[in-house]
Design an enzyme around this catalytic site. Structure first.
Site, short mmCIF file in Angstrom:
data_model
loop_
_atom_site.label_atom_id
_atom_site.label_comp_id
_atom_site.label_asym_id
_atom_site.label_seq_id
_atom_site.Cartn_x
_atom_site.Cartn_y
_atom_site.Cartn_z
CG HIS A 1 -3.13 4.78 -5.03
ND1 HIS A 1 -1.98 5.25 -5.59
CD2 HIS A 1 -3.06 5.10 -3.71
CE1 HIS A 1 -1.24 5.85 -4.66
NE2 HIS A 1 -1.89 5.78 -3.51
CD GLU B 1 -0.71 3.88 -8.51
OE1 GLU B 1 -0.13 3.36 -7.56
OE2 GLU B 1 -1.46 4.87 -8.38
NE ARG C 1 3.31 7.49 -3.61
CZ ARG C 1 2.30 7.72 -2.77
NH1 ARG C 1 1.57 6.72 -2.31
NH2 ARG C 1 2.01 8.95 -2.40
CB THR D 1 -0.92 0.05 1.25
OG1 THR D 1 -0.11 -0.09 2.42
CG2 THR D 1 -1.99 -1.01 1.22
#
Ligand code: GLV
Length: 326
Positions: free
Chosen positions: A287, A269, A240, A238
């Site tokens: 995210h 992302e 990066r 959780t």
């Protein structure tokens, strides 16, 4: 009456923050629900005092130089790897973030991913939704026990500590690795034991990542590290995306080097390594770490207040580069 500061906001924030901003500044903003191009940010900051931006905005030296009168870059996130902080510091430009307010919410998300991957909740959900479930079976979708397992924390900041707190309730052994070891008294309070990273990899049933993304932590978890993990282990990220070598993770999940993963963040992302869309033994969230109404509102208000303070010439509360004020 003194003039209100002028702020440019790169995307709409929660309603309470929007009211605060409308009330206290002259606001210009991106009204579309999308990430702005660099050229649009440059156009947006012309003539303003403050930039209120998001983790999806890359803020580099070109942007800073496009408005030399800019007084602050206020990020709506605790992470600030999207901002060239060194360039900002060189320009005596304060950068702020939103620490603390998202700690518990992000730990909840990491825990949700850990539980989901361990107990195969999303996999079961897919089974049911595709009408492929033929009824209870003694060998169906067997997962891993969380209770009594060993949790390995990579990093020991606020969110990792919140993870340790949760793990106590699950009777887990808690191990951690951090650049600097905690005081013994602190370790005792947390119920956590310090081990070197190699040992952490070898001993953990669940490995959860809680380090900031920096040049030192990029690909901290790659093929070599994954190979050291238990074949029954689950990786949770959780933090990066680039902290993990995503291609190496794909290979580890495909070959059974590790059992599964719960991911909230990705190297590129919003794109994922194509295999991650197909693999059953990975839970992929978009995210969502801090994504609750309460927390996003607190983050918004904190970022707005940081931005307003600096625009008014006072030192903002949550500085990333405090050295510019000495
Ligand atoms: C979210 O990822 C944050 O850094 O706040």
């Amino acid at each position: 009456m003194t003039e209100k500061p002028k702020i440019f906001l790169t995307r709409e924030l929660p309603p309470e923050t929007m009211s605060l901003l409308h009330d206290q500044c002259e606001l210009t903003m991106n009204r579309e629900d999308r990430v702005l191009e660099k050229s649009e940010i440059i156009a947006g900051i012309q003539g303003v005092d403050g930039l209120l931006c998001l983790l999806t905005d890359t803020i580099d030296a070109d942007i800073m130089d496009a408005n030399p009168d800019l007084k602050v870059i206020a990020n709506f996130a605790v992470g600030f790897n999207n901002i060239d902080v060194a360039a900002a510091t060189e320009r005596k430009l304060p950068v702020t973030n939103t620490p603390g307010v998202l700690t518990e919410t992000t730990a909840d998300m990491a825990w949700a991913l850990l539980m989901d991957a361990a107990r195969r909740v999303s996999e079961g959900d897919r089974l049911v939704r595709t009408k492929s479930w033929n009824g209870w079976g003694p060998l169906q979708l067997l997962g891993a026990d969380v209770s009594g397992g060993t949790l390995g924390l990579v990093g020991m900041g606020r969110i990792a500590r919140a993870m340790a707190k949760r793990a106590i309730g699950f009777d887990m052994r808690i191990l951690y690795w951090n650049r600097t070891r905690l005081e013994t008294a602190d370790e005792r309070i947390m119920g956590a034991e310090f081990v070197e990273l190699d040992e952490l990899l070898t001993l953990s049933d669940f490995l959860s990542l809680h380090v900031a993304l920096t040049p030192e932590t990029k690909h901290l978890i790659g093929a070599t590290e994954l190979a050291k993990m238990k074949s029954t282990a689950i990786l949770v990220n959780t933090a990066r995306g680039p902290v993990v070598d995503e291609q190496a993770l794909v290979a580890a999940l495909q070959t059974g080097t590790i059992a599964g993963a719960g991911l909230d963040v990705y190297e590129h992302e919003p794109a994922l390594a194509p295999e991650l869309y197909e693999l059953e033994n990975v839970v992929v969230a978009p995210h969502l770490g801090s994504a609750t109404i309460g927390t996003r509102t607190k983050m918004g208000n904190m970022a707005a207040n940081n931005c307003l303070s600096a625009c008014r010439g006072t030192r903002p509360a949550n500085l990333v580069n405090p050295e510019i004020y000495v």
